[in-house]
Motif scaffolding. Structure first.
Motif, mmCIF file in Angstrom:
data_model
loop_
_atom_site.group_PDB
_atom_site.id
_atom_site.type_symbol
_atom_site.label_atom_id
_atom_site.label_comp_id
_atom_site.label_asym_id
_atom_site.label_seq_id
_atom_site.Cartn_x
_atom_site.Cartn_y
_atom_site.Cartn_z
ATOM 1 N N LEU A 109 3.897 16.810 12.407
ATOM 2 C CA LEU A 109 2.442 16.626 12.334
ATOM 3 C C LEU A 109 1.749 17.833 11.698
ATOM 4 N N ALA A 110 2.257 19.023 11.981
ATOM 5 C CA ALA A 110 1.670 20.234 11.378
ATOM 6 C C ALA A 110 1.873 20.218 9.863
ATOM 7 N N THR A 111 3.056 19.764 9.423
ATOM 8 C CA THR A 111 3.342 19.672 7.981
ATOM 9 C C THR A 111 2.419 18.649 7.324
ATOM 10 N N VAL A 112 2.274 17.472 7.957
ATOM 11 C CA VAL A 112 1.433 16.410 7.390
ATOM 12 C C VAL A 112 -0.033 16.843 7.329
ATOM 13 N N LEU A 113 -0.475 17.593 8.332
ATOM 14 C CA LEU A 113 -1.873 18.057 8.333
ATOM 15 C C LEU A 113 -2.160 18.894 7.074
ATOM 16 N N LYS A 114 -1.192 19.714 6.680
ATOM 17 C CA LYS A 114 -1.357 20.520 5.454
ATOM 18 C C LYS A 114 -1.497 19.608 4.233
ATOM 19 N N VAL A 115 -0.685 18.547 4.189
ATOM 20 C CA VAL A 115 -0.749 17.587 3.075
ATOM 21 C C VAL A 115 -2.125 16.922 3.035
ATOM 22 N N LEU A 116 -2.617 16.507 4.215
ATOM 23 C CA LEU A 116 -3.936 15.867 4.297
ATOM 24 C C LEU A 116 -5.039 16.814 3.831
ATOM 25 N N LYS A 117 -4.935 18.073 4.236
ATOM 26 C CA LYS A 117 -5.948 19.066 3.826
ATOM 27 C C LYS A 117 -5.948 19.243 2.308
ATOM 28 N N GLN A 118 -4.747 19.262 1.713
ATOM 29 C CA GLN A 118 -4.650 19.439 0.259
ATOM 30 C C GLN A 118 -5.257 18.240 -0.471
ATOM 31 N N ALA A 119 -4.905 17.026 -0.033
ATOM 32 C CA ALA A 119 -5.411 15.809 -0.680
ATOM 33 C C ALA A 119 -6.933 15.729 -0.541
ATOM 34 N N ASP A 179 -19.631 12.118 -8.366
ATOM 35 C CA ASP A 179 -19.691 10.804 -7.718
ATOM 36 C C ASP A 179 -18.264 10.395 -7.338
ATOM 37 N N ILE A 180 -18.032 10.126 -6.051
ATOM 38 C CA ILE A 180 -16.654 9.846 -5.610
ATOM 39 C C ILE A 180 -16.249 8.391 -5.823
ATOM 40 N N SER A 181 -17.182 7.529 -6.228
ATOM 41 C CA SER A 181 -16.837 6.112 -6.355
ATOM 42 C C SER A 181 -15.780 5.874 -7.436
ATOM 43 N N ASN A 182 -15.644 6.828 -8.370
ATOM 44 C CA ASN A 182 -14.627 6.680 -9.422
ATOM 45 C C ASN A 182 -13.353 7.479 -9.118
ATOM 46 N N LYS A 183 -13.296 8.114 -7.947
ATOM 47 C CA LYS A 183 -12.122 8.924 -7.610
ATOM 48 C C LYS A 183 -11.149 8.110 -6.766
ATOM 49 N N ASP A 184 -9.888 8.525 -6.770
ATOM 50 C CA ASP A 184 -8.853 7.770 -6.059
ATOM 51 C C ASP A 184 -7.932 8.748 -5.326
ATOM 52 N N VAL A 185 -7.937 8.683 -4.012
ATOM 53 C CA VAL A 185 -7.152 9.634 -3.210
ATOM 54 C C VAL A 185 -5.650 9.442 -3.424
ATOM 55 N N ARG A 186 -5.247 8.255 -3.894
ATOM 56 C CA ARG A 186 -3.819 8.015 -4.161
ATOM 57 C C ARG A 186 -3.314 8.928 -5.277
ATOM 58 N N LEU A 187 -4.199 9.212 -6.245
ATOM 59 C CA LEU A 187 -3.829 10.135 -7.330
ATOM 60 C C LEU A 187 -3.729 11.569 -6.807
ATOM 61 N N MET A 188 -4.613 11.887 -5.840
ATOM 62 C CA MET A 188 -4.569 13.238 -5.239
ATOM 63 C C MET A 188 -3.251 13.427 -4.465
ATOM 64 N N LEU A 189 -2.827 12.369 -3.785
ATOM 65 C CA LEU A 189 -1.586 12.433 -3.007
ATOM 66 C C LEU A 189 -0.395 12.660 -3.937
ATOM 67 N N LYS A 190 -0.401 11.976 -5.079
ATOM 68 C CA LYS A 190 0.677 12.179 -6.064
ATOM 69 C C LYS A 190 0.675 13.618 -6.569
ATOM 70 N N HIS A 199 0.825 -1.220 0.000
ATOM 71 C CA HIS A 199 0.000 0.000 0.000
ATOM 72 C C HIS A 199 0.854 1.263 0.000
ATOM 73 N N LYS A 200 1.967 1.236 -0.733
ATOM 74 C CA LYS A 200 2.888 2.386 -0.712
ATOM 75 C C LYS A 200 2.255 3.659 -1.295
ATOM 76 N N ASP A 201 1.314 3.488 -2.230
ATOM 77 C CA ASP A 201 0.689 4.672 -2.842
ATOM 78 C C ASP A 201 -0.308 5.367 -1.914
ATOM 79 N N ASN A 202 -0.759 4.646 -0.878
ATOM 80 C CA ASN A 202 -1.674 5.248 0.110
ATOM 81 C C ASN A 202 -0.906 5.930 1.232
ATOM 82 N N LEU A 203 0.406 5.722 1.262
ATOM 83 C CA LEU A 203 1.211 6.011 2.456
ATOM 84 C C LEU A 203 1.870 7.385 2.423
ATOM 85 N N ILE A 204 1.734 8.091 3.544
ATOM 86 C CA ILE A 204 2.540 9.285 3.817
ATOM 87 C C ILE A 204 3.541 8.866 4.888
ATOM 88 N N VAL A 205 4.827 8.883 4.549
ATOM 89 C CA VAL A 205 5.863 8.503 5.521
ATOM 90 C C VAL A 205 6.232 9.752 6.311
#
Length: 382
Positions: A244-254, A265-276, A203-209
């Protein structure tokens, strides 16, 4: 809601079980399906029922405008140590611990009954409060269940963030690995925050390290770090500028990108693409040339560092020209590094790209100069 109806033929499809009994028809079953014992110790669901629950949940997410967030504990949200591992320089901490009777205002806790001390990461309370407005949150730790539940009490004393979504190593399906197969959310709607990339091989594409939080000296020893821990330095991470403050900004953007079009309809959307997409903003607009960083016969574009720079939004090239902004080198003697100095371009070592990748923001070039690299190498050799 778990399946309540049998199939149209009138025969039960046995979507899951409590103990060895189907929870729809009561028939005795062989032990099959995935165990969800963190929800109920004898609960198992078959793959079709898991898929059905995940699909039906997408409507709930759309209405609530929420995604899923799976959070690691150790070195991500907090740091724990065994009491006997405290160094003499850390003994002062014993007089700074907070009462376990009301944990809401504290960050350092001594749990004699577990022979342990735990320090919550700065900004964690604000992080959880804000993240809970955008995400349905899970805890997922390689610690055992009693430890996971005790840490959840420190982080979430009112039980408003995690509910029963606390997964420990006893609940996983693969030993020594973490997997989303025990999370009741579509993978396309799940983000993960963890300090250990290898824990999530599938699940590396879902992951924020996230950068590891080393408050205690034992934590530094565990990872063979030679530097002093925050507790020994009587210091801590910054609340407003910490990890954590930096990651929160990333989460808000995604999250904002995912729900950009309100009626879509969100069923066809993928948050992994938003993270990229968020990652591609970090070094956007910079053009990087590498000088003697890669092995001579290797194809530069196949090297992980080249790919990392591109994932961060930089343009990579093999030859210098006026549009180049940064030369990444390991020594000043190379022709390209000397060109960069003449042309007043940045010369940095590879750590500049590694740090941007790890910290999710561009870092000041002066912290990654070749002079700094020499100093670091000199310190390590001493």
């Amino acid at each position: 809601m778990l399946a309540e109806a049998s199939s149209s033929k009138g025969e039960c499809e046995h979507p899951g079980s409590f103990g060895n009994m189907c929870f729809v028809c009561g028939q005795k079953l062989e032990e099959t399906g995935v165990s969800f014992r963190y929800i109920h110790k004898e609960m198992r669901l078959n793959q079709d029922e898991i898929s059905r629950l995940r699909d039906s949940d997408m409507g709930f997410l759309q209405r609530q405008r929420k995604l899923y967030l799976v959070l690691d504990l150790d070195h991500t949200l907090l740091n724990s140590t065994i009491l006997r591992d405290l160094k003499p320089e850390e003994e002062y901490l014993n007089s700074h611990t907070h009462s376990l009777q009301d944990v809401s205002g504290g960050s350092l806790f001594k749990m004699e009954f577990m022979h342990m001390m735990t320090k919550l990461r700065p900004f964690v309370h604000s992080f959880l409060k804000e993240a809970s407005e955008m995400f349905v949150m899970y805890i997922y730790t390689m610690g055992d269940r009693p430890y996971a539940r005790q840490m959840a009490k420190l982080l979430d004393p009112k039980g408003e963030y995690f509910g029963d979504r606390i997964i420990s190593r006893d609940d996983g399906t693969v030993r020594h690995q973490k997997s989303l197969d025990v999370v009741l959310g579509q993978e396309s709607a799940v983000l993960i925050l963890d300090d250990t990339e290898n824990a999530w091989p599938n699940h590396k594409d879902n992951l924020i390290v996230i950068e590891r939080y080393h408050f205690f000296a034992s934590s530094c020893r565990q990872f063979d770090h030679k530097y002093k821990s925050l507790s020994e330095l009587k210091s801590d991470e910054s609340e407003p500028d910490g990890a954590l403050a930096t990651v929160l900004k990333v989460l808000k953007q995604a999250h904002a990108l995912f729900f950009e079009n309100v009626d879509e309809d969100i069923s066809n959307k993928d948050v992994r693409l938003m993270l990229k997409q968020v990652r591609k903003e970090i070094l956007k607009g910079f053009k990087v040339v590498f000088s003697r960083v890669f092995p001579t016969k290797a194809k530069p574009e196949d090297h992980p560092l080249w790919k990392m720079a591109e994932d961060l939004g930089a343009t990579c090239a093999t030859e210098v020209d006026a549009s180049v902004t940064h030369v990444v080198a390991m020594e000043m003697g190379t022709e390209k590094a000397r060109w960069a100095v003449r042309e007043k371009k940045f010369v940095v070592h590879r750590g500049w790209i590694d740090a941007a990748n790890y910290l999710w923001k561009k870092q000041p070039e002066e912290n990654f100069s070749l002079e700094q690299l020499k100093k670091q190498q000199g310190t390590e050799e001493e």
